[in-house]
Design an enzyme around this catalytic site. Sequence first.
Site, PDB file in Angstrom:
ATOM      1  N   CYS A  12       0.878  -1.185   0.000  1.00 45.12           N
ATOM      2  CA  CYS A  12       0.000   0.000   0.000  1.00 45.12           C
ATOM      3  C   CYS A  12       0.910   1.229   0.000  1.00 45.12           C
ATOM      4  O   CYS A  12       2.088   1.126  -0.382  1.00 45.12           O
ATOM      5  CB  CYS A  12      -0.969  -0.032   1.181  1.00 45.12           C
ATOM      6  SG  CYS A  12      -0.187  -0.020   2.798  1.00 45.12           S
ATOM      7  N   ARG A  18      -3.225  -0.619   5.444  1.00 43.45           N
ATOM      8  CA  ARG A  18      -3.816  -1.693   4.634  1.00 43.45           C
ATOM      9  C   ARG A  18      -2.922  -2.912   4.433  1.00 43.45           C
ATOM     10  O   ARG A  18      -3.374  -4.044   4.653  1.00 43.45           O
ATOM     11  CB  ARG A  18      -4.255  -1.122   3.270  1.00 43.45           C
ATOM     12  CG  ARG A  18      -5.371  -0.110   3.377  1.00 43.45           C
ATOM     13  CD  ARG A  18      -5.535   0.666   2.082  1.00 43.45           C
ATOM     14  NE  ARG A  18      -4.413   1.562   1.861  1.00 43.45           N
ATOM     15  CZ  ARG A  18      -4.219   2.299   0.774  1.00 43.45           C
ATOM     16  NH1 ARG A  18      -5.098   2.211  -0.228  1.00 43.45           N
ATOM     17  NH2 ARG A  18      -3.182   3.102   0.665  1.00 43.45           N
ATOM     18  N   ASP A 130      -7.868   3.964   1.214  1.00 41.44           N
ATOM     19  CA  ASP A 130      -6.907   4.405   2.227  1.00 41.44           C
ATOM     20  C   ASP A 130      -7.684   4.910   3.462  1.00 41.44           C
ATOM     21  O   ASP A 130      -8.456   5.859   3.366  1.00 41.44           O
ATOM     22  CB  ASP A 130      -6.087   5.545   1.604  1.00 41.44           C
ATOM     23  CG  ASP A 130      -5.027   6.078   2.530  1.00 41.44           C
ATOM     24  OD1 ASP A 130      -5.033   5.719   3.717  1.00 41.44           O
ATOM     25  OD2 ASP A 130      -4.193   6.870   2.051  1.00 41.44           O
TER      26      ASP A 130
HETATM   27  P1  4NP Z   1      -1.659   2.841   4.141  1.00 45.59           P
HETATM   28  O1  4NP Z   1      -2.243   4.207   4.752  1.00 45.59           O
HETATM   29  O2  4NP Z   1      -1.157   3.162   2.742  1.00 45.59           O
HETATM   30  O3  4NP Z   1      -2.832   1.931   4.106  1.00 45.59           O
HETATM   31  O4  4NP Z   1      -0.554   2.402   5.074  1.00 45.59           O
HETATM   32  C1  4NP Z   1      -1.509   5.392   4.793  1.00 45.59           C
HETATM   33  C2  4NP Z   1      -0.592   5.590   5.799  1.00 45.59           C
HETATM   34  C3  4NP Z   1       0.126   6.782   5.850  1.00 45.59           C
HETATM   35  C4  4NP Z   1      -0.080   7.752   4.896  1.00 45.59           C
HETATM   36  C5  4NP Z   1      -0.997   7.534   3.875  1.00 45.59           C
HETATM   37  C6  4NP Z   1      -1.702   6.359   3.821  1.00 45.59           C
HETATM   38  N1  4NP Z   1       0.638   8.966   4.962  1.00 45.59           N
HETATM   39  O5  4NP Z   1       0.375   9.845   4.122  1.00 45.59           O
HETATM   40  O6  4NP Z   1       1.504   9.131   5.824  1.00 45.59           O
END
Ligand code: 4NP
Length: 159
Positions: A12, A18, A130
């Site tokens: 992800c 995720r 997300d």
């Molecule tokens: P992930 O969620 O891609 O599902 O781990 C996110 C975690 C952090 C960020 C964006 C999405 N961020 O911008 O820091």
Amino acid sequence: MAKPQTKILFVCLGNICRSPAAQGVMQSIIDARGLSDRFVLDSAGLYGGHAGELPDKRMRIHAFQRGYRLDHRSRPVRVSDFENYDLIIGMDDSNISRLRALAPTLEAERKIMRMTDFCRQHPGVSYVPDPYYEGSEGFELVLDLLEDACASLVDQLSQ
Ligand code: 4NP
């Protein structure tokens, strides 16, 4: 003779919501089915800013409520992952296009899959949203989609 192992990398953006949840859900299903020796699982992120961190606390809490303990440490996707894993499974359009851009060969590109393509109970859903800027419903939806997709992934790969 031992059956071959399938090596799966879940991907992800941040590798704190995720994809570590996908790894934890998948590990739990394969453990419950006695298939632990048939799979090698890991997860990684396309953004390296959370490297070394545990999954987001909200993700860990929602996962724990369903019986999953998430203890993966975030790490960025590496080009060598395309050699070391059989399947590289992204969560959304952006993940997929960025993985395609990183794939060193056409053969490597063919390893890239979309998590929701394995869903059976959520036929109209084309990505795992997300949850980072969402409330509890966002994290619950992630887990609903991942449980659906991982169950069918295990079914397909263990036949
Ligand atoms: P992930 O969620 O891609 O599902 O781990 C996110 C975690 C952090 C960020 C964006 C999405 N961020 O911008 O820091």
